[in-house]
Design an enzyme around this catalytic site. Structure first.
Site, short mmCIF file in Angstrom:
data_model
loop_
_atom_site.label_atom_id
_atom_site.label_comp_id
_atom_site.label_asym_id
_atom_site.label_seq_id
_atom_site.Cartn_x
_atom_site.Cartn_y
_atom_site.Cartn_z
CG ASP A 57 0.49 -11.23 3.87
OD1 ASP A 57 -0.23 -11.61 4.79
OD2 ASP A 57 0.25 -10.23 3.15
CE LYS B 261 -4.38 -12.33 3.67
NZ LYS B 261 -5.38 -11.28 3.66
CG MET C 252 -3.53 -10.59 -6.44
SD MET C 252 -4.71 -10.54 -5.09
CE MET C 252 -5.11 -8.81 -5.01
N1 SAH Z 1 -0.47 -5.15 -0.31
C1 SAH Z 1 0.31 -5.57 -1.45
C2 SAH Z 1 -0.53 -6.29 -2.47
C3 SAH Z 1 -1.07 -7.60 -1.99
S1 SAH Z 1 -1.93 -8.46 -3.22
C4 SAH Z 1 1.05 -4.36 -2.03
O1 SAH Z 1 0.75 -3.24 -1.66
O2 SAH Z 1 1.90 -4.56 -2.87
C5 SAH Z 1 -0.71 -9.53 -3.86
C6 SAH Z 1 -0.27 -9.09 -5.23
O3 SAH Z 1 0.64 -7.99 -5.11
C7 SAH Z 1 0.49 -10.11 -6.03
O4 SAH Z 1 -0.37 -11.02 -6.67
C8 SAH Z 1 1.21 -9.24 -7.03
O5 SAH Z 1 0.33 -8.81 -8.05
C9 SAH Z 1 1.53 -8.03 -6.19
N2 SAH Z 1 2.91 -8.07 -5.65
C10 SAH Z 1 3.27 -8.12 -4.36
N3 SAH Z 1 4.62 -8.07 -4.24
C11 SAH Z 1 5.09 -7.98 -5.50
C12 SAH Z 1 6.40 -7.87 -6.07
N4 SAH Z 1 7.50 -7.84 -5.31
N5 SAH Z 1 6.52 -7.78 -7.40
C13 SAH Z 1 5.44 -7.77 -8.20
N6 SAH Z 1 4.18 -7.87 -7.72
C14 SAH Z 1 4.01 -7.96 -6.39
#
Ligand code: SAH
Length: 460
Positions: free
Chosen positions: A248, A270, A383
Site C-alpha cells: 500500500d 490505495k 478514514m
Molecule cells: N489496515 C489499516 C487501516 C487501513 S485504512 C490498519 O489496521 O491500520 C487507512 C486508514 O488507516 C487511514 O485513513 C487512517 O485513518 C488509518 N491509518 C493508517 N495508518 C495510520 C497512522 N500511522 N496514523 C493514523 N492513522 C492511520
C-alpha cells in the site's frame, strides 16, 4: 579491516590464561565453553578458578608465569590486570610461539576476542576493533533477542538432515526449505524436544517436495502503523524471504527497506480518496506473481484484517488455487491510543470498543449512532477526515454531548506524529490542516502529561 575474523579449532589444543582475578575468570567463562585444554597460571587464583580446577575442567599452576608455560599453546591470555605482569606474559608466551591477547589492551594484543552470541554450533562474533565496545554490546543484545534460544539444537539436527534435503532441487527450493525450518517449523517443534524437531523436518521436507509441483505462496502481511520497530518478527521474516512485495502507499519507506534486496517492489496505491490502483488489478498482480512460483508479500498498512479489503484478496487467491496466510500487524487505533497514553477499553468506562470507517463503498458509512453517542462510548474512526462533519451531525442528533472528547492522532507512531485534542463540537474545524493518515478517537482525551506535550508541539 585490521583484524580478520576467524574461528579457531580448539579441540585438544592448549590455551593458557595467565592471572587469577576477575579478568581471568571472565575469559575462562568463555573458554570453558570450548573443547580446548585450558591451563591457568596464577599465584592467587580466585575461588571460581579453584573450583573449576577441582572439577577437572582446567589445570591450575599456582605460581607466576615462567618460560615454557605457553609451549604448544595456540593462544594465551594475559589477564593480570597489571601492566608489568601482562608485559611479561606477552614476552614469555610469544617466545613460546603462542598468539597473545592482553585483556583490555588493544595495542599489546595480537588478536582480540569478539563479543559472542552463542547458539552452538551457530556462533556470532561481533568485533569493532576496539572502537566501540558499547555498540558491540548493543548489537549482541539485539542478536540475542533475535535468534531463537534453541537455534543451536536446530542447527545440530539440521546438519544431520542435509543429505535428506538434497532431494529438493539445488538453489531457491532448498533455500526456502531451510529458511522455513529455521524460522518457523524448527522453533515451533523445538518446544517439544529433539524427537519433535526430527519429525517436523520429515514433514516439512515432504511438504516442500509436494509444493515444488505447485505454484507460489502469498503472505498477507500487516506492516503496522509506520514505526519499523512495531513490525512483528513474522512480518520481518516474510519480507526477508519475499520475491515480490506488493505494498500500500501508506507503508512507510523505512519498512520497505527491510525487504530482501533482490525482491521486486510494487506499489499498489490505495489511499483514501487519492489516485488508487483498482482492487482487481491488485488481485491480478498477486495471482500472476504467485502462479509464477514467487513468494509474494502483500504488505498492508496496520493490520491486514482491519479495513484492508482482505477478504476480496483471499477470494482471488483461492480462485487461483494459491496458498496464503495472514500475518497480523498493529492497527492504527492501537498506535493512536498509545500515542495519547490511553487504553481502548477501561473498567467502568467502556467494555467494548468500536472500530469504524468514515466512508465505505457506498459513501459515508452508516453506523449505530445511538450506541456511539452514549456517554463513555469509545470508537476509533478510520478514514474519518472527509466524513467528520457528517458524523458530528449524526452523533449530536442521537444525543451525543457536544463536549464529548475526540482526539485526532495523525501519523501515529511516526516521527511526525501529531496529537490534537478536540470535542464533538469542534471536530470538523480541528481537522482542517490534517493531511496525513489520521485516526479519530471518539470518547478519549489525551492523558494530562501527553496533552501537555501535544500542546507544546502544536504551539511550536
Ligand atoms: N489496515 C489499516 C487501516 C487501513 S485504512 C490498519 O489496521 O491500520 C487507512 C486508514 O488507516 C487511514 O485513513 C487512517 O485513518 C488509518 N491509518 C493508517 N495508518 C495510520 C497512522 N500511522 N496514523 C493514523 N492513522 C492511520
Amino acid at each position: 579491516m585490521n583484524h580478520f575474523p576467524v574461528f579457531l579449532a580448539l579441540e585438544g589444543r592448549r590455551v593458557l590464561v595467565a592471572g587469577g582475578g576477575d579478568a581471568a575468570v571472565a575469559k575462562l567463562r568463555l573458554l570453558l565453553k570450548t573443547t580446548a585444554r585450558i591451563t591457568v597460571v596464577a599465584e592467587a587464583p580466585a575461588p571460581e578458578i579453584e573450583a573449576w580446577a577441582a572439577e577437572g575442567k582446567l589445570s591450575l599452576i599456582r605460581r607466576g608465569l615462567e618460560p615454557g608455560d605457553a609451549t604448544c599453546c595456540v593462544v594465551a591470555y594475559g589477564a593480570h590486570e597489571d601492566a608489568a605482569l601482562d608485559a611479561r606474559t606477552l614476552e614469555l608466551a610469544r617466545a613460546d610461539g603462542a598468539l597473545v591477547n592482553i585483556v583490555d589492551n588493544l595495542e599489546l594484543s595480537q588478536f582480540i576476542t569478539p563479543a559472542i552470541v552463542d547458539r552452538d554450533p551457530v556462533v556470532v562474533a561481533i568485533g569493532t576493533e576496539g572502537a566501540a565496545p558499547v555498540l558491540a554490546r548493543s548489537i549482541k543484545a539485539d542478536l540475542e533477542a533475535a535468534l531463537p534460544a534453541r537455534l543451536g539444537l536446530l542447527a545440530r539436527i539440521g546438519k544431520t538432515f542435509r543429505k535428506a534435503a538434497d532431494a529438493l532441487p539445488f538453489g531457491a527450493p532448498r533455500r526456502r526449505f531451510w529458511a522455513e525450518y529455521y524460522a518457523e517449523a524448527g522453533p515451533r517443534a523445538a518446544e517439544a524436544g529433539e524427537t519433535a524437531v526430527r519429525a517436523a523436518l520429515d514433514t516439512l521436507l515432504a511438504e516442500h517436495i509436494a509444493a515444488e509441483a505447485r505454484p507460489g505462496h502469498v503472505d498477507l502481511v500487516g506492516a503496522g502503523p509506520g514505526d519499523p520497530e512495531l513490525l512483528t518478527l513474522k512480518a520481518r521474516n516474510a519480507l526477508d524471504r519475499a520475491d515480490v512485495v506488493i505494498h500500500d502507499r501508506l507503508v512507510a519507506p523505512a519498512i520497505l527497506e527491510l525487504a530482501r534486496r533482490e525482491a521486486i517492489l510494487v506499489e499498489a496505491g490505495k489511499e483514501g480518496f487519492g489516485p488508487s490502483t483498482a482492487q482487481d488489478d491488485i488481485n491480478a498482480m498477486m495471482v500472476e506473481h504467485g502462479l509464477k512460483g514467487s513468494h509474494v508479500v502483500r504488505l498492508k498498512a496496520g493490520d491486514p484484517t482491519v479495513f484492508g479489503r482482505l477478504d476480496e484478496e483471499i477470494e482471488a487467491l483461492e480462485d487461483a488455487g494459491l496458498s496464503w496466510s495472514i500475518v497480523p500487524g498493529i492497527t492504527a487505533a492501537s498506535a493512536a491510543v498509545a500515542g495519547i497514553g490511553q487504553s481502548l477499553t477501561k473498567r467502568g468506562r467502556n467494555g467494548s470498543v468500536h472500530l469504524l470507517t468514515g466512508h465505505d463503498v457506498k459513501g459515508f458509512a452508516d453506523q449505530d449512532w445511538r450506541a456511539l453517542a452514549e456517554p463513555g462510548a469509545v470508537a476509533a474512526i478510520y478514514m474519518g477526515k472527509r466524513a467528520a462533519r457528517w458524523m458530528q451531525g449524526r452523533l449530536l442528533m442521537h444525543g451525543g454531548r457536544p463536549a464529548t472528547p475526540v482526539t485526532i492522532v495523525e501519523n501515529a507512531s511516526r516521527p511526525d506524529q501529531q496529537v490534537r485534542a478536540a470535542t464533538l463540537a469542534t471536530l470538523p474545524d480541528a481537522l482542517t490542516d490534517i493531511e496525513g493518515p489520521a485516526v479519530l478517537l471518539l470518547g478519549l482525551a489525551p492523558r494530562a502529561a501527553v496533552e501537555a506535550i501535544a500542546n507544546r508541539e502544536i504551539a511550536l
